[in-house]
Design a protein around this motif. Structure first.
Motif, PDB file in Angstrom:
ATOM      1  N   LEU A 176       1.012  -1.305   0.019  1.00 19.49           N
ATOM      2  CA  LEU A 176      -0.126  -0.004   0.407  1.00 19.49           C
ATOM      3  C   LEU A 176       1.011   1.171  -0.302  1.00 19.49           C
ATOM      4  CD1 LEU A 176      -2.644  -1.415   2.683  1.00 19.49           C
ATOM      5  CD2 LEU A 176      -2.691  -1.267   0.304  1.00 19.49           C
ATOM      6  N   ILE A 177       0.459   1.815  -0.315  1.00 15.20           N
ATOM      7  CA  ILE A 177       1.108   3.705  -0.670  1.00 15.20           C
ATOM      8  C   ILE A 177       1.190   3.942   1.043  1.00 15.20           C
ATOM      9  CG2 ILE A 177       1.728   3.848  -3.141  1.00 15.20           C
ATOM     10  CD1 ILE A 177      -1.297   5.810  -2.980  1.00 15.20           C
ATOM     11  N   THR A 178       1.500   4.976   0.936  1.00 15.46           N
ATOM     12  CA  THR A 178       1.190   5.743   2.439  1.00 15.46           C
ATOM     13  C   THR A 178       0.784   7.765   1.473  1.00 15.46           C
ATOM     14  OG1 THR A 178       3.514   7.582   1.686  1.00 15.46           O
ATOM     15  CG2 THR A 178       3.567   5.789   3.392  1.00 15.46           C
ATOM     16  N   PRO A 179      -0.090   7.946   2.915  1.00 19.90           N
ATOM     17  CA  PRO A 179      -0.667   9.510   1.776  1.00 19.90           C
ATOM     18  C   PRO A 179       0.123  10.588   1.277  1.00 19.90           C
ATOM     19  CG  PRO A 179      -1.438   8.803   4.506  1.00 19.90           C
ATOM     20  CD  PRO A 179      -0.441   7.758   3.790  1.00 19.90           C
ATOM     21  N   ASP A 180       1.434  10.551   1.987  1.00 18.26           N
ATOM     22  CA  ASP A 180       2.652  10.941   1.605  1.00 18.26           C
ATOM     23  C   ASP A 180       2.942  10.784   0.052  1.00 18.26           C
ATOM     24  OD1 ASP A 180       2.185  13.074   3.690  1.00 18.26           O
ATOM     25  OD2 ASP A 180       4.147  11.757   5.120  1.00 18.26           O
ATOM     26  N   GLU A 181       2.862   9.657  -0.465  1.00 17.06           N
ATOM     27  CA  GLU A 181       2.955   9.283  -1.545  1.00 17.06           C
ATOM     28  C   GLU A 181       1.897   9.931  -2.748  1.00 17.06           C
ATOM     29  OE1 GLU A 181       6.261   5.762  -0.266  1.00 17.06           O
ATOM     30  OE2 GLU A 181       4.388   5.153  -1.744  1.00 17.06           O
ATOM     31  N   ALA A 182       0.744   9.321  -2.502  1.00 13.47           N
ATOM     32  CA  ALA A 182       0.085   9.795  -2.843  1.00 13.47           C
ATOM     33  C   ALA A 182      -0.286  11.112  -3.317  1.00 13.47           C
ATOM     34  CB  ALA A 182      -1.426   8.813  -2.327  1.00 13.47           C
ATOM     35  N   ARG A 183      -0.398  11.923  -2.202  1.00 11.11           N
ATOM     36  CA  ARG A 183      -0.127  13.485  -2.926  1.00 11.11           C
ATOM     37  C   ARG A 183       1.224  13.823  -3.344  1.00 11.11           C
ATOM     38  NH1 ARG A 183       0.114  13.507   3.233  1.00 11.11           N
ATOM     39  NH2 ARG A 183      -2.557  14.194   4.002  1.00 11.11           N
ATOM     40  N   GLN A 184       2.232  13.184  -3.171  1.00 10.56           N
ATOM     41  CA  GLN A 184       3.209  13.213  -4.638  1.00 10.56           C
ATOM     42  C   GLN A 184       3.129  13.017  -5.932  1.00 10.56           C
ATOM     43  OE1 GLN A 184       5.878  15.218  -3.509  1.00 10.56           O
ATOM     44  NE2 GLN A 184       6.687  14.896  -6.091  1.00 10.56           N
ATOM     45  N   MET A 185       2.245  11.645  -6.040  1.00 13.06           N
ATOM     46  CA  MET A 185       1.907  11.235  -6.939  1.00 13.06           C
ATOM     47  C   MET A 185       0.538  11.840  -7.576  1.00 13.06           C
ATOM     48  SD  MET A 185       1.309   7.086  -7.238  1.00 13.06           S
ATOM     49  CE  MET A 185       1.270   7.011  -5.379  1.00 13.06           C
ATOM     50  N   LEU A 186      -0.103  12.697  -6.643  1.00 17.40           N
ATOM     51  CA  LEU A 186      -0.733  13.505  -7.607  1.00 17.40           C
ATOM     52  C   LEU A 186      -0.569  14.943  -8.442  1.00 17.40           C
ATOM     53  CD1 LEU A 186      -4.362  13.099  -5.460  1.00 17.40           C
ATOM     54  CD2 LEU A 186      -4.415  12.520  -7.260  1.00 17.40           C
ATOM     55  N   ARG A 187       0.166  15.204  -7.294  1.00 19.90           N
ATOM     56  CA  ARG A 187       1.209  16.524  -7.331  1.00 19.90           C
ATOM     57  C   ARG A 187       1.717  16.445  -8.914  1.00 19.90           C
ATOM     58  NH1 ARG A 187       2.847  17.066  -1.735  1.00 19.90           N
ATOM     59  NH2 ARG A 187       1.456  18.835  -0.653  1.00 19.90           N
ATOM     60  N   GLN A 188       2.586  15.108  -9.430  1.00 19.77           N
ATOM     61  CA  GLN A 188       3.337  15.386 -10.051  1.00 19.77           C
ATOM     62  C   GLN A 188       2.337  14.919 -11.391  1.00 19.77           C
ATOM     63  OE1 GLN A 188       4.922  11.552  -9.549  1.00 19.77           O
ATOM     64  NE2 GLN A 188       7.107  12.025  -8.792  1.00 19.77           N
ATOM     65  N   ILE A 189       1.137  14.524 -11.027  1.00 19.22           N
ATOM     66  CA  ILE A 189      -0.003  14.041 -12.565  1.00 19.22           C
ATOM     67  C   ILE A 189      -0.626  15.555 -12.775  1.00 19.22           C
ATOM     68  CG2 ILE A 189      -2.312  13.823 -12.670  1.00 19.22           C
ATOM     69  CD1 ILE A 189      -1.469  10.714 -11.439  1.00 19.22           C
ATOM     70  N   TYR A 190      -0.615  16.613 -11.658  1.00 15.77           N
ATOM     71  CA  TYR A 190      -1.608  17.845 -12.097  1.00 15.77           C
ATOM     72  C   TYR A 190      -0.601  18.926 -12.152  1.00 15.77           C
ATOM     73  CZ  TYR A 190      -6.342  16.324  -9.944  1.00 15.77           C
ATOM     74  OH  TYR A 190      -6.945  15.938 -10.228  1.00 15.77           O
ATOM     75  N   SER A 191       0.486  18.633 -12.124  1.00 11.30           N
ATOM     76  CA  SER A 191       1.516  19.616 -12.560  1.00 11.30           C
ATOM     77  C   SER A 191       2.002  18.744 -13.914  1.00 11.30           C
ATOM     78  CB  SER A 191       3.219  19.348 -11.529  1.00 11.30           C
ATOM     79  OG  SER A 191       4.001  17.969 -12.214  1.00 11.30           O
ATOM     80  N   ALA A 192       1.712  17.930 -14.862  1.00 11.40           N
ATOM     81  CA  ALA A 192       2.861  17.533 -15.941  1.00 11.40           C
ATOM     82  C   ALA A 192       1.485  18.052 -16.656  1.00 11.40           C
ATOM     83  CB  ALA A 192       2.022  15.972 -16.327  1.00 11.40           C
TER      84      ALA A 192
END
Length: 78
Positions: A6-22
């Motif tokens: 499972l991923i941690t909430p911090d990892e999920a936030r980081q992945m969402l930031r990468q998606i939305y910044s792209a």
């Protein structure tokens, strides 16, 4: 990241930031247009937006319900 944990909430936030910044600009109009378009062929040959089947059927049903309501509330008096 391994696929079996499972991923941690911090990892999920980081992945969402990468998606939305792209995506340079997330526009509400573009999101609504994408959701209202036909999922199989969203554009016609001329490049115009093709509405989704569910949207067309929902609009027709809404028009029919309004027409029935108006008929029985206004038209049935005469």
């Amino acid at each position: 990241m391994a696929g079996d944990r499972l991923i941690t909430p911090d990892e999920a936030r980081q992945m969402l930031r990468q998606i939305y910044s792209a995506d340079g600009e997330i526009n509400l109009r573009d999101v609504l247009r994408r959701n209202a378009s036909d999922p199989i062929r969203p554009f016609t040959e001329k490049g115009r937006l093709r509405p989704g089947t569910l949207l067309v059927i929902s609009g027709a049903m809404l028009f029919l319900l309004i027409a029935i309501f108006l008929y029985f509330s206004i038209g049935a008096r005469g």
